[in-house]
Write an enzyme that holds these catalytic residues in place. Sequence first.
Site, short mmCIF file in Angstrom:
data_model
loop_
_atom_site.label_atom_id
_atom_site.label_comp_id
_atom_site.label_asym_id
_atom_site.label_seq_id
_atom_site.Cartn_x
_atom_site.Cartn_y
_atom_site.Cartn_z
N SER A 13 0.82 -1.22 0.00
CA SER A 13 0.00 0.00 0.00
C SER A 13 0.86 1.27 0.00
O SER A 13 0.46 2.28 -0.59
CB SER A 13 -0.98 0.01 1.18
N ASN A 14 2.03 1.23 0.63
CA ASN A 14 2.92 2.40 0.55
C ASN A 14 3.41 2.61 -0.88
O ASN A 14 3.52 3.76 -1.34
CB ASN A 14 4.09 2.25 1.52
N LEU A 89 18.89 -6.08 5.85
CA LEU A 89 19.93 -5.99 4.83
C LEU A 89 21.30 -5.84 5.48
O LEU A 89 21.45 -5.13 6.48
CB LEU A 89 19.64 -4.79 3.91
N ASN A 103 13.63 4.08 4.21
CA ASN A 103 12.68 3.12 4.77
C ASN A 103 11.57 3.86 5.49
O ASN A 103 11.78 4.96 5.99
CB ASN A 103 13.40 2.20 5.77
N HIS A 105 9.17 3.12 8.78
CA HIS A 105 9.03 2.20 9.90
C HIS A 105 7.79 2.60 10.70
O HIS A 105 7.59 3.78 10.99
CB HIS A 105 10.29 2.29 10.78
N1 NHR Z 1 18.32 -3.21 6.95
C1 NHR Z 1 19.18 -2.45 7.60
N2 NHR Z 1 20.47 -2.78 7.55
N3 NHR Z 1 18.83 -1.36 8.32
C2 NHR Z 1 17.53 -1.02 8.38
O1 NHR Z 1 17.19 0.05 9.08
C3 NHR Z 1 16.55 -1.80 7.75
C4 NHR Z 1 17.00 -2.92 7.02
C5 NHR Z 1 16.09 -3.75 6.38
C6 NHR Z 1 14.74 -3.52 6.49
C7 NHR Z 1 12.82 -2.28 7.47
C8 NHR Z 1 12.54 -2.64 8.94
C9 NHR Z 1 11.35 -1.92 9.51
O2 NHR Z 1 11.03 -0.81 9.10
C10 NHR Z 1 14.28 -2.43 7.23
C11 NHR Z 1 15.19 -1.56 7.85
C12 NHR Z 1 12.56 -6.41 8.73
C13 NHR Z 1 12.90 -6.79 10.02
C14 NHR Z 1 13.08 -8.23 10.39
O3 NHR Z 1 13.27 -8.56 11.56
C15 NHR Z 1 13.10 -5.78 10.95
C16 NHR Z 1 12.98 -4.46 10.58
C17 NHR Z 1 12.64 -4.09 9.27
C18 NHR Z 1 12.42 -5.09 8.36
N4 NHR Z 1 13.06 -9.16 9.40
C19 NHR Z 1 13.25 -10.61 9.57
C20 NHR Z 1 14.63 -11.03 9.05
O4 NHR Z 1 15.11 -12.07 9.54
C21 NHR Z 1 12.23 -11.38 8.78
C22 NHR Z 1 10.83 -11.11 9.20
C23 NHR Z 1 9.79 -11.61 8.20
O5 NHR Z 1 10.14 -12.08 7.10
O6 NHR Z 1 8.60 -11.48 8.53
O7 NHR Z 1 15.18 -10.38 8.12
O8 NHR Z 1 10.73 -2.43 10.47
C1 GAR Z 2 3.73 -0.71 6.74
O1 GAR Z 2 3.01 -0.40 7.91
C2 GAR Z 2 5.20 -0.47 6.97
O2 GAR Z 2 5.48 0.64 7.76
C3 GAR Z 2 5.58 -1.73 7.68
O3 GAR Z 2 4.84 -2.76 7.09
C4 GAR Z 2 3.67 -2.21 6.48
C5 GAR Z 2 3.73 -2.51 5.01
O4 GAR Z 2 2.53 -2.18 4.40
N1 GAR Z 2 6.97 -1.99 7.57
C6 GAR Z 2 7.61 -2.77 8.38
O5 GAR Z 2 7.08 -3.27 9.36
C7 GAR Z 2 9.04 -3.02 8.02
N2 GAR Z 2 9.56 -3.98 8.90
P1 GAR Z 2 2.43 -2.05 2.82
O6 GAR Z 2 3.06 -3.30 2.22
O7 GAR Z 2 0.95 -2.01 2.56
O8 GAR Z 2 3.14 -0.80 2.40
#
Ligand code: NHR
Ligand code: GAR
Length: 214
Positions: A13-14, A89, A103, A105
């Site tokens: 949706s974003n 990442l 990103n 969050h």
């Molecule tokens: N990577 C880095 N290095 N730094 C950030 O700030 C990042 C990033 C990658 C993604 C989005 C982030 C969020 O906005 C993001 C920010 C995934 C996880 C996670 O725990 C946490 C934060 C975010 C995205 N992922 C699990 C993993 O093992 C998998 C979870 C799943 O697949 O449901 O990668 O919140």
């Molecule tokens: C959004 O709320 C976004 O902020 C969050 O997941 C949703 C994605 O919605 N992101 C995270 O939690 C990253 N870890 P969307 O796919 O409809 O944009």
Amino acid sequence: MQSIVILVSGRGSNMEAMLAAGLPCRVAAVIANKADAKGLETARARGIPAVVVAHAGHASRQSFDAALAAEIDRHAPDLVVLAGFMRILGEDFVRRYQGRLMNIHPSLLPAFPGLHTHRRALDAGCRVHGCTVHFVTPALDNGPIIAQAAVPVRPDDSEETLAARVLAQEHVIYPQAVRWFVEGRLRLTEDGRVRLSGEQTAAAALLSPPPDAR
Ligand code: NHR
Ligand code: GAR
């Protein structure tokens, strides 16, 4: 005109809010780490190349990151936008896109980095919650903040009602932040600070910085 690549994992949706915003940039591709990400269909329906780089086939995070970077680089974007992208990442990947990786969050960082932010905000008894657009750095959800929006937490909120209220604000601030970037008004400085130049309209309460009038 600048170009962007959007990375999604799910609903998208974003991404849709960005496509609907009429941004002055080309969306070169949408890339998902899962073949069933709904955002892929939405992108294809709009004629945007939609590609899957599945994390599942990779033996290590590094090899997934390298495959993802190779796909991104084929499109040579000015900016890479994480829009509900759910894979952490690695440092090499993040450094490669330093200052051009963003990103959103779903919390008011630095509160609640990581997952399940709405549940945690409710459990903590927060009266105010929200979302944050930030430049991505190697430390998770810790990068320099570009914009935030706050929403009230209501006494009868569930995780779902609160998430929906936050999401509506995500759809406002994320396209705005990308607009600033592709207009050349937003950058990450050498010393890791966010610099935004030009006009913003007079403050809308609890939206910082306020969006431009359009
Ligand atoms: N990577 C880095 N290095 N730094 C950030 O700030 C990042 C990033 C990658 C993604 C989005 C982030 C969020 O906005 C993001 C920010 C995934 C996880 C996670 O725990 C946490 C934060 C975010 C995205 N992922 C699990 C993993 O093992 C998998 C979870 C799943 O697949 O449901 O990668 O919140
Ligand atoms: C959004 O709320 C976004 O902020 C969050 O997941 C949703 C994605 O919605 N992101 C995270 O939690 C990253 N870890 P969307 O796919 O409809 O944009």
